[in-house]
Design an enzyme around this catalytic site. Sequence first.
Site, PDB file in Angstrom:
ATOM      1  CE1 TYR A  67       4.896   6.838  15.902  1.00 24.42           C
ATOM      2  CE2 TYR A  67       2.915   5.869  16.845  1.00 24.42           C
ATOM      3  CZ  TYR A  67       3.528   6.863  16.114  1.00 24.42           C
ATOM      4  OH  TYR A  67       2.778   7.882  15.583  1.00 24.42           O
ATOM      5  CB  ALA A 125      -5.177   6.937  18.188  1.00 29.59           C
ATOM      6  CD  GLU A 143       1.685   8.589   4.757  1.00 32.04           C
ATOM      7  OE1 GLU A 143       1.354   7.856   5.716  1.00 32.04           O
ATOM      8  OE2 GLU A 143       2.578   9.469   4.844  1.00 32.04           O
ATOM      9  CG  HIS A 196       1.571   2.072   4.359  1.00 34.74           C
ATOM     10  ND1 HIS A 196       0.381   2.029   3.655  1.00 34.74           N
ATOM     11  CD2 HIS A 196       1.728   3.357   4.766  1.00 34.74           C
ATOM     12  CE1 HIS A 196      -0.169   3.234   3.648  1.00 34.74           C
ATOM     13  NE2 HIS A 196       0.637   4.064   4.306  1.00 34.74           N
ATOM     14  CD  GLN A 234      12.899  14.634   1.969  1.00 30.71           C
ATOM     15  OE1 GLN A 234      13.269  13.599   1.422  1.00 30.71           O
ATOM     16  NE2 GLN A 234      12.024  15.461   1.421  1.00 30.71           N
ATOM     17  CG  ASP A 282       2.082  15.558  14.331  1.00 24.29           C
ATOM     18  OD1 ASP A 282       2.389  14.677  15.155  1.00 24.29           O
ATOM     19  OD2 ASP A 282       2.396  15.519  13.127  1.00 24.29           O
ATOM     20  CB  THR A 323      -1.035  12.662   5.296  1.00 27.54           C
ATOM     21  OG1 THR A 323      -0.749  13.741   4.387  1.00 27.54           O
ATOM     22  CG2 THR A 323      -0.104  11.504   5.012  1.00 27.54           C
ATOM     23  CG  HIS A 357      -3.588   9.425   7.117  1.00 23.75           C
ATOM     24  ND1 HIS A 357      -2.304   9.494   7.612  1.00 23.75           N
ATOM     25  CD2 HIS A 357      -3.561   8.447   6.178  1.00 23.75           C
ATOM     26  CE1 HIS A 357      -1.543   8.604   7.013  1.00 23.75           C
ATOM     27  NE2 HIS A 357      -2.284   7.960   6.119  1.00 23.75           N
ATOM     28  CB  SER A 406      -0.938  -0.009   1.213  1.00 25.89           C
ATOM     29  OG  SER A 406      -0.222  -0.206   2.428  1.00 25.89           O
ATOM     30  CG  HIS A 453       4.629   8.100  20.091  1.00 19.59           C
ATOM     31  ND1 HIS A 453       4.923   9.349  20.602  1.00 19.59           N
ATOM     32  CD2 HIS A 453       3.736   8.306  19.093  1.00 19.59           C
ATOM     33  CE1 HIS A 453       4.245  10.265  19.942  1.00 19.59           C
ATOM     34  NE2 HIS A 453       3.529   9.657  19.012  1.00 19.59           N
ATOM     35  CG  PHE A 500      11.182  13.442   7.055  1.00 20.77           C
ATOM     36  CD1 PHE A 500      10.734  14.746   7.204  1.00 20.77           C
ATOM     37  CD2 PHE A 500      11.077  12.848   5.804  1.00 20.77           C
ATOM     38  CE1 PHE A 500      10.208  15.454   6.136  1.00 20.77           C
ATOM     39  CE2 PHE A 500      10.540  13.540   4.726  1.00 20.77           C
ATOM     40  CZ  PHE A 500      10.114  14.848   4.894  1.00 20.77           C
TER      41      PHE A 500
END
Length: 279
Positions: free
Chosen positions: A138, A116, A10, A259, A205, A101, A41, A69, A8, A142, A209
């Site tokens: 995670y 969530a 995103e 994903h 980058q 966030d 997202t 999302h 899948s 997390h 992230f």
Amino acid sequence: MSLTQTISLEFFPPREESARLKLEEAARRLVAHRPAYVSVTYGAGGSTRAGTADTVKFMQSLGCDTAPHLSCIGSSRAELVEILEGYRAQGIRRIVALRGDLPSGMGRHPGEVHYADELVSLIREHFGDVFHIEVAAYPEVHPQAGSASKDLDHFIGKVKAGANGAITQYFFNVDAYFDFVERVQGRGIDIPIVPGIMPITNYKQLARFSNMCGAEIPRWLEARLVDFGDDMASLREFGADFVAGMAQRLLDQGAPGLHFYTLNNAKATLAVWQRLNVA
């Protein structure tokens, strides 16, 4: 790759015309390879709500099973139900349910739904089994979790609230993923936990992230990436080989699928995908 393993993708909503054209080109190229579904997202506090809705419609126009999302931070229960009603009306049957966030300048827990697991419960309360619900996982814990055990408790809570499956934060340590899956299964939970895969195309980058989301870049890998300097072509070739090798190991050892975090970049995602031994 077994018949039950899936790939899948995103995407994120574009903010300007040039970005929209890039997204549409990337989506068309990637959808031609028949992913199981695509997700779209939703910015902090719903900051890309309109863009998410537009991108979802575009993905549906390509014939994709599309999963928006949905973040609960900063929204009322009524607003969330309204969004979900709209998605149900347009044929959406899969949701990625997230806390989301905190937008800058907002309090610690804005809105009426703070976590969530509460969002998953709200979806089940109002819509029953209409939606297949994915949640986040995670493997490397997390970044805001008090401990690994508390993070696991939060994940279990989302599953008990009604989640059907999970997508992980990206990682570069395969052992962390399988350790997390083993710990989850040790708690009696057996939903699909799909590894999130981040193609490597730009060291700076990726470092930015990873710092934000708590994904560890192994020291040896970071050193290799830094060594390439401005030789971006060699870095991308090395990155595609490394990520594909990691992804293949995940599949070969029983991960239920992959994903891809495409960053709306078809070339980088396909460089990894086409290296895999998949149907």
